[in-house]
Design a protein around this motif. Sequence first.
Motif, PDB file in Angstrom:
ATOM      1  N   LEU A  11       0.829  -1.206   0.000  1.00 22.55           N
ATOM      2  CA  LEU A  11       0.000   0.000   0.000  1.00 22.55           C
ATOM      3  C   LEU A  11       0.864   1.256   0.000  1.00 22.55           C
ATOM      4  O   LEU A  11       0.547   2.245   0.648  1.00 22.55           O
ATOM      5  CB  LEU A  11      -0.929   0.002   1.225  1.00 22.55           C
ATOM      6  N   LEU A  12       1.965   1.200  -0.762  1.00 18.40           N
ATOM      7  CA  LEU A  12       2.895   2.316  -0.749  1.00 18.40           C
ATOM      8  C   LEU A  12       2.258   3.605  -1.260  1.00 18.40           C
ATOM      9  O   LEU A  12       2.652   4.693  -0.865  1.00 18.40           O
ATOM     10  CB  LEU A  12       4.134   1.974  -1.590  1.00 18.40           C
ATOM     11  N   GLN A  13       1.278   3.507  -2.144  1.00 17.53           N
ATOM     12  CA  GLN A  13       0.636   4.717  -2.627  1.00 17.53           C
ATOM     13  C   GLN A  13      -0.108   5.420  -1.505  1.00 17.53           C
ATOM     14  O   GLN A  13      -0.346   6.622  -1.559  1.00 17.53           O
ATOM     15  CB  GLN A  13      -0.327   4.406  -3.789  1.00 17.53           C
ATOM     16  N   ILE A  14      -0.471   4.676  -0.452  1.00 14.99           N
ATOM     17  CA  ILE A  14      -1.071   5.277   0.745  1.00 14.99           C
ATOM     18  C   ILE A  14       0.030   5.678   1.729  1.00 14.99           C
ATOM     19  O   ILE A  14       0.013   6.748   2.295  1.00 14.99           O
ATOM     20  CB  ILE A  14      -2.049   4.287   1.419  1.00 14.99           C
ATOM     21  N   ALA A  15       0.996   4.819   1.897  1.00 14.60           N
ATOM     22  CA  ALA A  15       2.012   5.040   2.914  1.00 14.60           C
ATOM     23  C   ALA A  15       2.851   6.281   2.642  1.00 14.60           C
ATOM     24  O   ALA A  15       3.251   6.979   3.564  1.00 14.60           O
ATOM     25  CB  ALA A  15       2.913   3.817   3.036  1.00 14.60           C
ATOM     26  N   ASP A  16       3.113   6.590   1.375  1.00 18.65           N
ATOM     27  CA  ASP A  16       3.944   7.750   1.088  1.00 18.65           C
ATOM     28  C   ASP A  16       3.312   9.053   1.579  1.00 18.65           C
ATOM     29  O   ASP A  16       3.925   9.768   2.369  1.00 18.65           O
ATOM     30  CB  ASP A  16       4.256   7.822  -0.408  1.00 18.65           C
ATOM     31  N   PRO A  17       2.091   9.410   1.182  1.00 13.11           N
ATOM     32  CA  PRO A  17       1.487  10.638   1.730  1.00 13.11           C
ATOM     33  C   PRO A  17       1.188  10.526   3.214  1.00 13.11           C
ATOM     34  O   PRO A  17       1.227  11.517   3.941  1.00 13.11           O
ATOM     35  CB  PRO A  17       0.202  10.805   0.905  1.00 13.11           C
ATOM     36  N   LEU A  18       0.892   9.328   3.679  1.00 13.08           N
ATOM     37  CA  LEU A  18       0.624   9.141   5.104  1.00 13.08           C
ATOM     38  C   LEU A  18       1.874   9.413   5.928  1.00 13.08           C
ATOM     39  O   LEU A  18       1.820  10.088   6.961  1.00 13.08           O
ATOM     40  CB  LEU A  18       0.120   7.715   5.351  1.00 13.08           C
ATOM     41  N   THR A  19       3.006   8.912   5.452  1.00 17.56           N
ATOM     42  CA  THR A  19       4.263   9.163   6.156  1.00 17.56           C
ATOM     43  C   THR A  19       4.568  10.656   6.194  1.00 17.56           C
ATOM     44  O   THR A  19       4.979  11.195   7.226  1.00 17.56           O
ATOM     45  CB  THR A  19       5.413   8.418   5.454  1.00 17.56           C
ATOM     46  N   HIS A  20       4.337  11.333   5.090  1.00 22.26           N
ATOM     47  CA  HIS A  20       4.570  12.778   5.034  1.00 22.26           C
ATOM     48  C   HIS A  20       3.643  13.515   6.000  1.00 22.26           C
ATOM     49  O   HIS A  20       4.075  14.411   6.742  1.00 22.26           O
ATOM     50  CB  HIS A  20       4.341  13.280   3.605  1.00 22.26           C
ATOM     51  N   LEU A  21       2.377  13.137   6.008  1.00 22.79           N
ATOM     52  CA  LEU A  21       1.388  13.806   6.855  1.00 22.79           C
ATOM     53  C   LEU A  21       1.704  13.629   8.331  1.00 22.79           C
ATOM     54  O   LEU A  21       1.726  14.591   9.111  1.00 22.79           O
ATOM     55  CB  LEU A  21      -0.004  13.253   6.540  1.00 22.79           C
ATOM     56  N   LEU A  22       1.964  12.386   8.727  1.00 30.33           N
ATOM     57  CA  LEU A  22       2.142  12.091  10.144  1.00 30.33           C
ATOM     58  C   LEU A  22       3.530  12.456  10.652  1.00 30.33           C
ATOM     59  O   LEU A  22       3.737  12.600  11.855  1.00 30.33           O
ATOM     60  CB  LEU A  22       1.854  10.613  10.405  1.00 30.33           C
ATOM     61  N   GLY A  23       4.481  12.618   9.718  1.00 28.64           N
ATOM     62  CA  GLY A  23       5.814  13.024  10.131  1.00 28.64           C
ATOM     63  C   GLY A  23       5.867  14.451  10.652  1.00 28.64           C
ATOM     64  O   GLY A  23       6.846  14.865  11.268  1.00 28.64           O
ATOM     65  N   SER A  24       4.806  15.213  10.409  1.00 30.44           N
ATOM     66  CA  SER A  24       4.758  16.599  10.876  1.00 30.44           C
ATOM     67  C   SER A  24       4.301  16.714  12.325  1.00 30.44           C
ATOM     68  O   SER A  24       4.266  17.818  12.871  1.00 30.44           O
ATOM     69  CB  SER A  24       3.811  17.412   9.982  1.00 30.44           C
ATOM     70  N   TRP A  25       3.936  15.580  12.956  1.00 32.08           N
ATOM     71  CA  TRP A  25       3.414  15.624  14.330  1.00 32.08           C
ATOM     72  C   TRP A  25       4.263  14.730  15.215  1.00 32.08           C
ATOM     73  O   TRP A  25       4.659  13.631  14.826  1.00 32.08           O
ATOM     74  CB  TRP A  25       1.957  15.158  14.354  1.00 32.08           C
ATOM     75  N   SER A  26       4.554  15.183  16.408  1.00 28.01           N
ATOM     76  CA  SER A  26       5.383  14.424  17.357  1.00 28.01           C
ATOM     77  C   SER A  26       4.723  14.402  18.725  1.00 28.01           C
ATOM     78  O   SER A  26       4.381  15.457  19.278  1.00 28.01           O
ATOM     79  CB  SER A  26       6.770  15.064  17.467  1.00 28.01           C
ATOM     80  N   LEU A  27       4.546  13.212  19.284  1.00 26.19           N
ATOM     81  CA  LEU A  27       3.970  13.101  20.622  1.00 26.19           C
ATOM     82  C   LEU A  27       4.891  13.748  21.654  1.00 26.19           C
ATOM     83  O   LEU A  27       4.422  14.401  22.586  1.00 26.19           O
ATOM     84  CB  LEU A  27       3.713  11.632  20.964  1.00 26.19           C
ATOM     85  N   GLU A  28       6.198  13.581  21.477  1.00 17.92           N
ATOM     86  CA  GLU A  28       7.126  14.141  22.454  1.00 17.92           C
ATOM     87  C   GLU A  28       7.021  15.669  22.489  1.00 17.92           C
ATOM     88  O   GLU A  28       7.002  16.278  23.570  1.00 17.92           O
ATOM     89  CB  GLU A  28       8.555  13.709  22.122  1.00 17.92           C
ATOM     90  N   ARG A  29       6.925  16.284  21.312  1.00 24.19           N
ATOM     91  CA  ARG A  29       6.761  17.747  21.283  1.00 24.19           C
ATOM     92  C   ARG A  29       5.411  18.152  21.869  1.00 24.19           C
ATOM     93  O   ARG A  29       5.303  19.166  22.565  1.00 24.19           O
ATOM     94  CB  ARG A  29       6.897  18.269  19.847  1.00 24.19           C
ATOM     95  N   ALA A  30       4.380  17.361  21.576  1.00 27.50           N
ATOM     96  CA  ALA A  30       3.050  17.662  22.115  1.00 27.50           C
ATOM     97  C   ALA A  30       3.044  17.553  23.636  1.00 27.50           C
ATOM     98  O   ALA A  30       2.423  18.370  24.328  1.00 27.50           O
ATOM     99  CB  ALA A  30       2.018  16.713  21.509  1.00 27.50           C
TER     100      ALA A  30
END
Length: 228
Positions: A164-183
């Motif tokens: 499902l790389l066609q999903i994983a690529d934008p998903l990785t980009h989207l979720l890489g902008s958020w960090s639990l540690e920073r939150a």
Amino acid sequence: MTQLEHLTTPVDAVVSRMRALDAALPERDGVAVFNRVYLTVTEEVDRHLDAGEFPDPRAAIALDVRFAERYLAAVDATAADRRAPACWRPLFQLRRHPGVRPLQFALAGINAHIGHDLALAVVDACRTLGCEPPDVEDEFDRVGELLVSLEERVREDLMPGPDLLQIADPLTHLLGSWSLERARDAAWVAARALWALRHCGEVAEEFTERLDAAVGFAGRMLLTPLAD
């Protein structure tokens, strides 16, 4: 019954609520996805309490329970057709959207709970215990460490596979902008600010509303639907 057994009763109660939700909600429901993650965290905290691994069990229990109660209050408000806090609305509104992936649901719930609820739970716990935020910082850090380790497992378990790389690529980009540690770090700063403002009436209320709205905005971005 020992003092510690008496104190753990509220934790048992919130675990029971979350288990009941897990049994009642459809597996693919976005709230159910987050609930399973949060249930795992709460059960882990309970095990650490039973093992005596928190420096101040009473403070840890107060923080854990006040924290969970804010999520459960959002669930109850939505079930009763009342308006949930802004931080939770994206998850409840998009919980059945076919274009939103389980990992997005999980992290959007974590975002709402850490970004907004955790700061308010620190203030709630301090009022309950008659103390100030620095007095519960060790317990805050212990819970935060459990959450960070769990986030890593959530990403591994729920990230789409190689097919499902066609999903994983934008998903990785989207979720890489958020960090639990920073939150989590931001939640501690917000908790200290709210505590300092606790006698300031309208200023404290406005700060809380702005925090709620900002976290809700981030949650909506995390829940951006992705094409199949």
